[in-house]
Design a protein around this motif. Sequence first.
Motif, PDB file in Angstrom:
ATOM      1  N   VAL A  11      10.027 -34.798  30.388  1.00  0.00           N
ATOM      2  CA  VAL A  11      10.714 -34.157  31.344  1.00  0.00           C
ATOM      3  C   VAL A  11      11.194 -32.780  31.432  1.00  0.00           C
ATOM      4  CG1 VAL A  11      12.646 -34.799  32.827  1.00  0.00           C
ATOM      5  CG2 VAL A  11      11.911 -36.577  31.518  1.00  0.00           C
ATOM      6  N   GLY A  12      10.315 -32.060  32.222  1.00  0.00           N
ATOM      7  CA  GLY A  12      10.459 -30.597  32.170  1.00  0.00           C
ATOM      8  C   GLY A  12       9.183 -30.002  31.781  1.00  0.00           C
ATOM      9  N   LYS A  53       6.110 -11.797  28.538  1.00  0.00           N
ATOM     10  CA  LYS A  53       7.104 -11.918  27.874  1.00  0.00           C
ATOM     11  C   LYS A  53       6.781 -11.326  26.216  1.00  0.00           C
ATOM     12  CE  LYS A  53       9.479 -15.264  30.033  1.00  0.00           C
ATOM     13  NZ  LYS A  53      10.778 -15.011  30.354  1.00  0.00           N
ATOM     14  N   THR A 217      12.912 -31.523  28.052  1.00  0.00           N
ATOM     15  CA  THR A 217      12.566 -29.954  27.668  1.00  0.00           C
ATOM     16  C   THR A 217      12.931 -29.389  29.112  1.00  0.00           C
ATOM     17  OG1 THR A 217      10.219 -30.499  28.414  1.00  0.00           O
ATOM     18  CG2 THR A 217      10.661 -30.354  26.051  1.00  0.00           C
ATOM     19  N   LEU A 240      16.269  -9.276  35.428  1.00  0.00           N
ATOM     20  CA  LEU A 240      15.035  -8.393  35.404  1.00  0.00           C
ATOM     21  C   LEU A 240      14.476  -8.112  36.756  1.00  0.00           C
ATOM     22  CD1 LEU A 240      11.867 -10.464  35.849  1.00  0.00           C
ATOM     23  CD2 LEU A 240      13.501 -11.586  34.441  1.00  0.00           C
ATOM     24  N   CYS A 335      17.284 -15.211  35.203  1.00  0.00           N
ATOM     25  CA  CYS A 335      16.559 -16.213  34.587  1.00  0.00           C
ATOM     26  C   CYS A 335      17.116 -16.888  33.641  1.00  0.00           C
ATOM     27  CB  CYS A 335      15.294 -15.301  34.120  1.00  0.00           C
ATOM     28  SG  CYS A 335      14.018 -16.320  33.147  1.00  0.00           S
ATOM     29  N   GLY A 364      16.543 -17.664  24.161  1.00  0.00           N
ATOM     30  CA  GLY A 364      15.877 -16.535  24.981  1.00  0.00           C
ATOM     31  C   GLY A 364      14.611 -16.026  24.381  1.00  0.00           C
TER      32      GLY A 364
HETATM   33  C1  LIG Z   1      15.202 -13.345  31.005  1.00  0.00           C
HETATM   34  C2  LIG Z   1      14.409 -13.696  29.777  1.00  0.00           C
HETATM   35  C3  LIG Z   1      13.619 -13.214  29.180  1.00  0.00           C
HETATM   36  C4  LIG Z   1      12.890 -13.831  27.983  1.00  0.00           C
HETATM   37  N1  LIG Z   1      12.192 -13.078  27.342  1.00  0.00           N
HETATM   38  C5  LIG Z   1      11.235 -13.695  26.401  1.00  0.00           C
HETATM   39  C6  LIG Z   1      10.565 -12.758  25.722  1.00  0.00           C
HETATM   40  O1  LIG Z   1      10.257 -11.609  26.156  1.00  0.00           O
HETATM   41  N2  LIG Z   1       9.671 -13.483  24.666  1.00  0.00           N
HETATM   42  C7  LIG Z   1      10.014 -14.665  24.333  1.00  0.00           C
HETATM   43  O2  LIG Z   1       9.324 -15.466  23.352  1.00  0.00           O
HETATM   44  N3  LIG Z   1      10.809 -15.716  25.167  1.00  0.00           N
HETATM   45  C8  LIG Z   1      11.623 -15.017  26.098  1.00  0.00           C
HETATM   46  N4  LIG Z   1      12.514 -15.831  26.857  1.00  0.00           N
HETATM   47  C9  LIG Z   1      12.714 -17.169  26.400  1.00  0.00           C
HETATM   48  C10 LIG Z   1      11.692 -18.139  27.174  1.00  0.00           C
HETATM   49  O3  LIG Z   1      11.336 -17.815  28.379  1.00  0.00           O
HETATM   50  C11 LIG Z   1      12.378 -19.504  26.868  1.00  0.00           C
HETATM   51  O4  LIG Z   1      12.411 -19.514  25.377  1.00  0.00           O
HETATM   52  C12 LIG Z   1      11.416 -20.666  27.004  1.00  0.00           C
HETATM   53  O5  LIG Z   1      10.721 -20.446  28.401  1.00  0.00           O
HETATM   54  C13 LIG Z   1      12.044 -21.944  27.089  1.00  0.00           C
HETATM   55  O6  LIG Z   1      11.160 -23.128  27.391  1.00  0.00           O
HETATM   56  P1  LIG Z   1      11.791 -24.500  27.869  1.00  0.00           P
HETATM   57  O7  LIG Z   1      11.007 -25.255  27.973  1.00  0.00           O
HETATM   58  O8  LIG Z   1      13.213 -24.720  27.069  1.00  0.00           O
HETATM   59  O9  LIG Z   1      12.574 -23.932  29.339  1.00  0.00           O
HETATM   60  P2  LIG Z   1      11.795 -23.753  30.522  1.00  0.00           P
HETATM   61  O10 LIG Z   1      10.493 -22.785  30.341  1.00  0.00           O
HETATM   62  O11 LIG Z   1      12.691 -23.005  31.454  1.00  0.00           O
HETATM   63  O12 LIG Z   1      11.353 -24.982  31.270  1.00  0.00           O
HETATM   64  C14 LIG Z   1      12.325 -26.049  31.859  1.00  0.00           C
HETATM   65  C15 LIG Z   1      11.532 -26.754  32.924  1.00  0.00           C
HETATM   66  O13 LIG Z   1      12.440 -27.870  33.251  1.00  0.00           O
HETATM   67  C16 LIG Z   1      12.159 -27.950  34.764  1.00  0.00           C
HETATM   68  N5  LIG Z   1      13.446 -28.745  35.129  1.00  0.00           N
HETATM   69  C17 LIG Z   1      14.715 -28.398  35.308  1.00  0.00           C
HETATM   70  N6  LIG Z   1      15.341 -29.406  35.611  1.00  0.00           N
HETATM   71  C18 LIG Z   1      14.581 -30.493  35.858  1.00  0.00           C
HETATM   72  C19 LIG Z   1      14.693 -31.712  36.474  1.00  0.00           C
HETATM   73  N7  LIG Z   1      15.817 -32.272  36.928  1.00  0.00           N
HETATM   74  N8  LIG Z   1      13.810 -32.690  36.462  1.00  0.00           N
HETATM   75  C20 LIG Z   1      12.377 -32.276  36.224  1.00  0.00           C
HETATM   76  N9  LIG Z   1      11.980 -30.846  35.936  1.00  0.00           N
HETATM   77  C21 LIG Z   1      13.123 -29.913  35.664  1.00  0.00           C
HETATM   78  C22 LIG Z   1      12.280 -26.380  35.076  1.00  0.00           C
HETATM   79  O14 LIG Z   1      11.632 -26.389  36.592  1.00  0.00           O
HETATM   80  C23 LIG Z   1      11.313 -25.814  34.037  1.00  0.00           C
HETATM   81  O15 LIG Z   1       9.994 -25.727  34.324  1.00  0.00           O
HETATM   82  C24 LIG Z   1      13.172 -15.166  27.608  1.00  0.00           C
HETATM   83  C25 LIG Z   1      13.948 -15.794  28.684  1.00  0.00           C
HETATM   84  C26 LIG Z   1      14.919 -15.252  29.611  1.00  0.00           C
HETATM   85  C27 LIG Z   1      15.911 -16.119  30.222  1.00  0.00           C
END
Ligand SMILES: Cc1cc2nc3c(=O)[nH]c(=O)nc-3n(C[C@H](O)[C@H](O)[C@H](O)COP(=O)(O)OP(=O)(O)OC[C@H]3O[C@@H](n4cnc5c(N)ncnc54)[C@H](O)[C@@H]3O)c2cc1C
Length: 421
Positions: A11-12, A53, A217, A240, A335, A364
């Motif tokens: 999920v995600g 990124k 996720t 950003l 973000c 992050g």
């Molecule tokens: C401003 C900023 C800058 C960053 N810069 C860097 C960088 O330079 N280098 C680096 O390595 N990392 C960087 N990061 C960190 C990186 O982007 C994250 O660590 C990574 O994307 C996290 O992955 P994730 O899968 O946990 O979350 P996400 O990639 O956010 O994925 C979560 C997903 O869940 C989905 N979702 C949410 N709720 C639901 C629901 N109820 N049902 C179904 N789907 C849902 C969302 O739509 C999303 O697609 C940065 C983060 C931020 C905020």
Amino acid sequence: MPDKQRPVLIVGGGTFGLSTAYHLALANYTNVTVLEKGTSIPGPQSAANDINKIVRAEYIDPFYSDLALEAISEWSSNPVFQPYYHQTGYLLGVSGAAPELSRYTLSRQLNSIQKHPAWAGKISTVKTRDDIKKAAPALDGEMPGWTGYFNTFAGYAQAAGAMQALYKEIVRLGVKVELGAEISQLLYTEDNTTKKRCVGAVTMGGRTYLADSVILTLGGAIGQTLPSVGHQILAKAWALAHIQLTPEEAARLKGIPVTFMRDLGFFFEPEPGTGLMKISAEGAGYANYVDGVSVAATEEQSNFLPALAETKIRCLLREALPSLADRPLIDGHICWCADAADQNYVIDKVPGAEGLIVATGDSGHGFKMLPIAGKWIKDVLEKNGQELPRWRWKDHLDASVSDRHRSGELQDLKDVARARL
Ligand SMILES: Cc1cc2nc3c(=O)[nH]c(=O)nc-3n(C[C@H](O)[C@H](O)[C@H](O)COP(=O)(O)OP(=O)(O)OC[C@H]3O[C@@H](n4cnc5c(N)ncnc54)[C@H](O)[C@@H]3O)c2cc1C
């Protein structure tokens, strides 16, 4: 070991979700479905929905430096990811006005790689403007008091491009990806003889997906679906914006290193093709408290540039690239990510719910791990738990009071002044 033909639901469909699907598919799991709320990959609310990124291996904790090295190796060699990785180098430092905390964090980051054999001959200290000009001749500002170092063994990834490529690859490998599938709740079975078990999820549209294993996720949105994650995770955002360059300006700045002044923010070379340049403001970030817990705000609530972020971005530009300092800032937004109490990921079974795994706490810095993160999540599925203490569920910790390495004060979204653009 789970039966590889039985259904697994992710999920995600962000960084961790797609990477998990990829590694499960590579390991011959044949019944994997990803549910993603957005109608495209990357979804608008994924933290990976971005031009680029940073990909670097400086970490205060050498454990993560080694993981990032492994990820860089994949970025450099795996044909799925390699086209999106650009080893432009990384100019990391502090401005002349930086507070002590930024200087301290910088020195700890340098220490993490300085004596590591992987960086032999790849780091040079930066003490003067001339040192910076050697690393990045196109930076033509005064850069007053800028100090730090230049690391040639780092760069950036085209985030949205890499996510789209991975999406295509997992579909090719047989993973089902449902877009526009926003989960409203998880499904559990419970009776007197069995333990509580997660058996699937229901979407806002009322569709039910059943599975033997459910992997959450959800990035910064984890607290909405899994409130029991509690205070160990704090949804946190940073700001950003982009500026539009002319083709001549874009050509002049092509290939500049990722330039990150720890007290101000960072920018990248312009995006090939569009000439858009991304600039992020650094600081302690923003939270969105609802009933005492920070949860990711909606897309609409996140579509603005905070006034403090504008000030930092313009200061960074004035010092490094003064001709761009007054350029309109476009696409300004904040973000969201999932900040963990001790900056360690939480990748574990959810206590009290069989069949449910969470992968969160990216803090992050998780995007660079896109090529490899799914392996760690697959391990938890196959070993039925987390072997590494640092990645276990730890609800005794509170992310809102933990030690920080970024300067400034965390601001609640409702108190944030907006930039007048
Ligand atoms: C401003 C900023 C800058 C960053 N810069 C860097 C960088 O330079 N280098 C680096 O390595 N990392 C960087 N990061 C960190 C990186 O982007 C994250 O660590 C990574 O994307 C996290 O992955 P994730 O899968 O946990 O979350 P996400 O990639 O956010 O994925 C979560 C997903 O869940 C989905 N979702 C949410 N709720 C639901 C629901 N109820 N049902 C179904 N789907 C849902 C969302 O739509 C999303 O697609 C940065 C983060 C931020 C905020």
